[in-house]
Scaffold this motif. Structure first.
Motif, PDB file in Angstrom:
ATOM      1  N   THR A  36     -93.890 -23.220  -2.074  1.00 61.79           N
ATOM      2  CA  THR A  36     -92.556 -23.510  -1.543  1.00 61.79           C
ATOM      3  C   THR A  36     -92.612 -24.739  -0.655  1.00 61.79           C
ATOM      4  O   THR A  36     -93.676 -25.119  -0.149  1.00 61.79           O
ATOM      5  CB  THR A  36     -92.030 -22.313  -0.740  1.00 61.79           C
ATOM      6  N   LEU A  37     -91.460 -25.354  -0.446  1.00 57.91           N
ATOM      7  CA  LEU A  37     -91.345 -26.546   0.379  1.00 57.91           C
ATOM      8  C   LEU A  37     -90.375 -26.288   1.524  1.00 57.91           C
ATOM      9  O   LEU A  37     -89.331 -25.635   1.334  1.00 57.91           O
ATOM     10  CB  LEU A  37     -90.863 -27.738  -0.448  1.00 57.91           C
ATOM     11  N   ARG A  38     -90.723 -26.773   2.685  1.00 58.08           N
ATOM     12  CA  ARG A  38     -89.823 -26.701   3.834  1.00 58.08           C
ATOM     13  C   ARG A  38     -89.822 -28.039   4.535  1.00 58.08           C
ATOM     14  O   ARG A  38     -90.714 -28.869   4.335  1.00 58.08           O
ATOM     15  CB  ARG A  38     -90.242 -25.573   4.775  1.00 58.08           C
ATOM     16  N   TRP A  39     -88.840 -28.225   5.412  1.00 54.86           N
ATOM     17  CA  TRP A  39     -88.649 -29.524   6.047  1.00 54.86           C
ATOM     18  C   TRP A  39     -88.542 -29.369   7.567  1.00 54.86           C
ATOM     19  O   TRP A  39     -88.116 -28.329   8.061  1.00 54.86           O
ATOM     20  CB  TRP A  39     -87.375 -30.201   5.524  1.00 54.86           C
ATOM     21  N   SER A  40     -88.935 -30.448   8.264  1.00 54.71           N
ATOM     22  CA  SER A  40     -88.750 -30.497   9.708  1.00 54.71           C
ATOM     23  C   SER A  40     -88.507 -31.940  10.123  1.00 54.71           C
ATOM     24  O   SER A  40     -88.917 -32.876   9.427  1.00 54.71           O
ATOM     25  CB  SER A  40     -89.977 -29.946  10.442  1.00 54.71           C
ATOM     26  N   GLY A  41     -87.812 -32.120  11.268  1.00 54.45           N
ATOM     27  CA  GLY A  41     -87.504 -33.466  11.743  1.00 54.45           C
ATOM     28  C   GLY A  41     -86.260 -34.024  11.076  1.00 54.45           C
ATOM     29  O   GLY A  41     -85.475 -33.310  10.438  1.00 54.45           O
ATOM     30  N   GLY A  42     -86.093 -35.338  11.189  1.00 50.37           N
ATOM     31  CA  GLY A  42     -84.984 -36.021  10.549  1.00 50.37           C
ATOM     32  C   GLY A  42     -83.631 -35.721  11.168  1.00 50.37           C
ATOM     33  O   GLY A  42     -82.616 -35.766  10.465  1.00 50.37           O
ATOM     34  N   GLU A  43     -83.587 -35.417  12.484  1.00 54.40           N
ATOM     35  CA  GLU A  43     -82.298 -35.070  13.114  1.00 54.40           C
ATOM     36  C   GLU A  43     -81.340 -36.251  13.168  1.00 54.40           C
ATOM     37  O   GLU A  43     -80.120 -36.087  13.089  1.00 54.40           O
ATOM     38  CB  GLU A  43     -82.532 -34.528  14.531  1.00 54.40           C
ATOM     39  N   THR A  44     -81.892 -37.456  13.306  1.00 54.15           N
ATOM     40  CA  THR A  44     -81.033 -38.649  13.312  1.00 54.15           C
ATOM     41  C   THR A  44     -81.485 -39.580  12.197  1.00 54.15           C
ATOM     42  O   THR A  44     -82.545 -39.392  11.587  1.00 54.15           O
ATOM     43  CB  THR A  44     -81.106 -39.381  14.664  1.00 54.15           C
ATOM     44  N   SER A  45     -80.709 -40.605  11.959  1.00 58.59           N
ATOM     45  CA  SER A  45     -81.006 -41.512  10.844  1.00 58.59           C
ATOM     46  C   SER A  45     -82.270 -42.323  11.055  1.00 58.59           C
ATOM     47  O   SER A  45     -82.796 -42.916  10.110  1.00 58.59           O
ATOM     48  CB  SER A  45     -79.809 -42.458  10.635  1.00 58.59           C
ATOM     49  N   THR A  46     -82.779 -42.368  12.290  1.00 58.79           N
ATOM     50  CA  THR A  46     -83.999 -43.143  12.561  1.00 58.79           C
ATOM     51  C   THR A  46     -85.215 -42.253  12.781  1.00 58.79           C
ATOM     52  O   THR A  46     -86.313 -42.755  13.009  1.00 58.79           O
ATOM     53  CB  THR A  46     -83.788 -44.034  13.794  1.00 58.79           C
ATOM     54  N   ASP A  47     -85.034 -40.930  12.726  1.00 57.59           N
ATOM     55  CA  ASP A  47     -86.159 -40.013  12.955  1.00 57.59           C
ATOM     56  C   ASP A  47     -87.030 -39.876  11.708  1.00 57.59           C
ATOM     57  O   ASP A  47     -86.531 -39.971  10.577  1.00 57.59           O
ATOM     58  CB  ASP A  47     -85.642 -38.617  13.326  1.00 57.59           C
ATOM     59  N   ARG A  48     -88.300 -39.632  11.940  1.00 56.40           N
ATOM     60  CA  ARG A  48     -89.178 -39.287  10.827  1.00 56.40           C
ATOM     61  C   ARG A  48     -88.845 -37.878  10.339  1.00 56.40           C
ATOM     62  O   ARG A  48     -88.367 -37.040  11.097  1.00 56.40           O
ATOM     63  CB  ARG A  48     -90.643 -39.346  11.255  1.00 56.40           C
ATOM     64  N   GLU A  49     -89.162 -37.624   9.051  1.00 56.62           N
ATOM     65  CA  GLU A  49     -88.944 -36.293   8.510  1.00 56.62           C
ATOM     66  C   GLU A  49     -90.177 -35.881   7.716  1.00 56.62           C
ATOM     67  O   GLU A  49     -90.786 -36.701   7.011  1.00 56.62           O
ATOM     68  CB  GLU A  49     -87.700 -36.252   7.610  1.00 56.62           C
ATOM     69  N   THR A  50     -90.546 -34.608   7.847  1.00 57.95           N
ATOM     70  CA  THR A  50     -91.771 -34.101   7.219  1.00 57.95           C
ATOM     71  C   THR A  50     -91.445 -33.019   6.201  1.00 57.95           C
ATOM     72  O   THR A  50     -90.708 -32.072   6.491  1.00 57.95           O
ATOM     73  CB  THR A  50     -92.730 -33.541   8.274  1.00 57.95           C
ATOM     74  N   MET A  51     -92.025 -33.181   5.010  1.00 59.73           N
ATOM     75  CA  MET A  51     -91.931 -32.176   3.960  1.00 59.73           C
ATOM     76  C   MET A  51     -93.254 -31.408   3.938  1.00 59.73           C
ATOM     77  O   MET A  51     -94.330 -32.010   3.895  1.00 59.73           O
ATOM     78  CB  MET A  51     -91.684 -32.851   2.608  1.00 59.73           C
ATOM     79  N   VAL A  52     -93.180 -30.079   3.974  1.00 60.18           N
ATOM     80  CA  VAL A  52     -94.364 -29.231   4.046  1.00 60.18           C
ATOM     81  C   VAL A  52     -94.445 -28.365   2.800  1.00 60.18           C
ATOM     82  O   VAL A  52     -93.512 -27.621   2.487  1.00 60.18           O
ATOM     83  CB  VAL A  52     -94.342 -28.346   5.305  1.00 60.18           C
ATOM     84  N   PHE A  53     -95.583 -28.473   2.086  1.00 59.49           N
ATOM     85  CA  PHE A  53     -95.818 -27.644   0.908  1.00 59.49           C
ATOM     86  C   PHE A  53     -96.667 -26.444   1.327  1.00 59.49           C
ATOM     87  O   PHE A  53     -97.753 -26.591   1.896  1.00 59.49           O
ATOM     88  CB  PHE A  53     -96.544 -28.436  -0.183  1.00 59.49           C
ATOM     89  N   VAL A  54     -96.174 -25.238   1.029  1.00 61.08           N
ATOM     90  CA  VAL A  54     -96.877 -23.996   1.350  1.00 61.08           C
ATOM     91  C   VAL A  54     -97.315 -23.355   0.036  1.00 61.08           C
ATOM     92  O   VAL A  54     -96.468 -22.953  -0.776  1.00 61.08           O
ATOM     93  CB  VAL A  54     -95.974 -23.023   2.132  1.00 61.08           C
TER      94      VAL A  54
END
Length: 358
Positions: A36-54
């Protein structure tokens, strides 16, 4: 990485989740790995965002995996995608076991006090680890140090010389992912003797002795067959130079023409124990040394062989019938000389005073 570890891919901006997830894959032997995949971060247009594979289930150990993010994964804005494929090669940890021990099993003449080093094939579970460790003979104050991501362990404890030791880990010793050794692991070794040692047992490198009494010094020794001694007479200029600095004493080599006596003392003592030897300082005929300045060296053949840069134990002493008491003011010096036997003042002595110059 571990069988239950996740794989994280961090982007420099918020992504289109569907596009990024479609672009991601994890393969083993050309077979896809489910999860499965989940996400964290990316709250604003300039924030980094992380995709996590479990992973959907624990991954097999000692297996190579290929993670890939295909080019074209779109940003959240939708107007730009990743420009090239990103590929990572990963390998899961091995089944827990011992790869190497130092000392090796069965090794003899191990230097007492050496740390025992164990290399494991996978990161170990530190919590509760000591409950699985057994050292025989039983010891106290065991110290451990982990390194290399908890795959290398150094064990330190007080070791007796010429003693067999056994260190074992029971079958339930676990790595940090829950797998156990499955069988008892053991390393046995035998310590050797303590290093040979011979040293004058004196409080300082300079002393004075009365010419009215016998001159005796003591030497500490261990695991040596004899003590070798060389006694030299020192000239006043050499004596002053030796007292000027540590470097002068360290580099000093006496002139063989000034040798008063050289002799050896055979030693018979139990091994690995520290002993004292009483050494009388006399001239070559066994008579008391006359008043003067002397330099003594002590060594032992085994101590010389055991150390690459060996230096004898050194001692400088003055033998005299006089005691001098000095009192110094800014412009004068008072010197009081008394006889060591009678305590009476001694008059008419020739006196030379030296002053260090900077």
């Amino acid at each position: 990485f571990g069988p239950t570890d996740v794989i994280s891919v961090t982007f420099n901006q918020p992504m289109d989740h569907t596009s990024a997830q479609t672009s991601f894959s994890l393969m083993a032997d050309d077979e896809p790995v489910g999860g499965t995949l989940r996400w964290s971060g990316g709250e604003t247009s300039t924030d980094r965002e992380t995709m996590v594979f479990v992973p959907g289930e624990p991954l097999p150990r000692s297996t190579e995996f290929r993670a890939r993010l295909a080019k074209g994964a779109l940003s959240q804005a939708g107007n730009m995608g990743t420009s090239a494929d990103k590929v990572w090669t990963l390998r899961t940890v091995r089944t827990p076991g011992i790869v190497e021990t130092i000392p090796a099993g069965g090794e003899k003449d191990v230097e007492p006090g050496s740390s025992v080093r164990i290399t494991f094939s996978s990161p170990m579970q530190l919590e509760g680890f000591m409950d699985h460790l057994i050292i025989k003979p039983e010891v106290t104050k065991v110290y451990t140090y982990w390194s290399e991501y908890n795959t290398q362990l150094a064990i330190s404890f007080q070791q007796e010389p010429a003693t067999p030791y056994s260190i074992s880990l029971d079958a339930d010793t676990s790595d940090q992912y829950g797998a156990t050794l499955g069988e008892t692991a053991r390393v046995s070794f035998t310590t050797g003797d303590l290093l040979p040692y011979a040293m004058l047992n004196l409080g300082s490198q300079l002393s004075t002795f009365s010419a009215y009494t016998n001159t005796v010094v003591y030497a500490s020794h261990r695991n040596v067959s004899r003590l070798d001694l060389r006694l030299y007479e020192l000239h006043p200029a050499e004596f002053r130079r030796l007292q000027s600095s540590w470097s002068a004493r360290d580099k000093f080599r006496p002139d063989e023409e000034d040798l008063v006596r050289s002799w050896s003392r055979k030693i018979k003592a139990p091994r690995n124990e520290l002993h004292l030897a009483r050494l009388a300082l006399t001239d070559g005929q066994g008579e008391a040394l006359p008043p003067g300045i002397y330099y003594l060296e002590l060594s032992a053949p085994e101590a010389r062989e055991a150390r690459r840069e060996y230096k004898p134990s050194q001692f400088t002493f003055v033998k005299s019938r006089l005691n001098l008491t000095l009192k110094q003011a800014r412009s004068e010096v008072l010197l009081w000389a008394t006889d060591l036997a009678s305590g009476q003042p001694v008059a008419g002595l020739p006196i030379t005073l030296y002053q260090d110059t900077v």
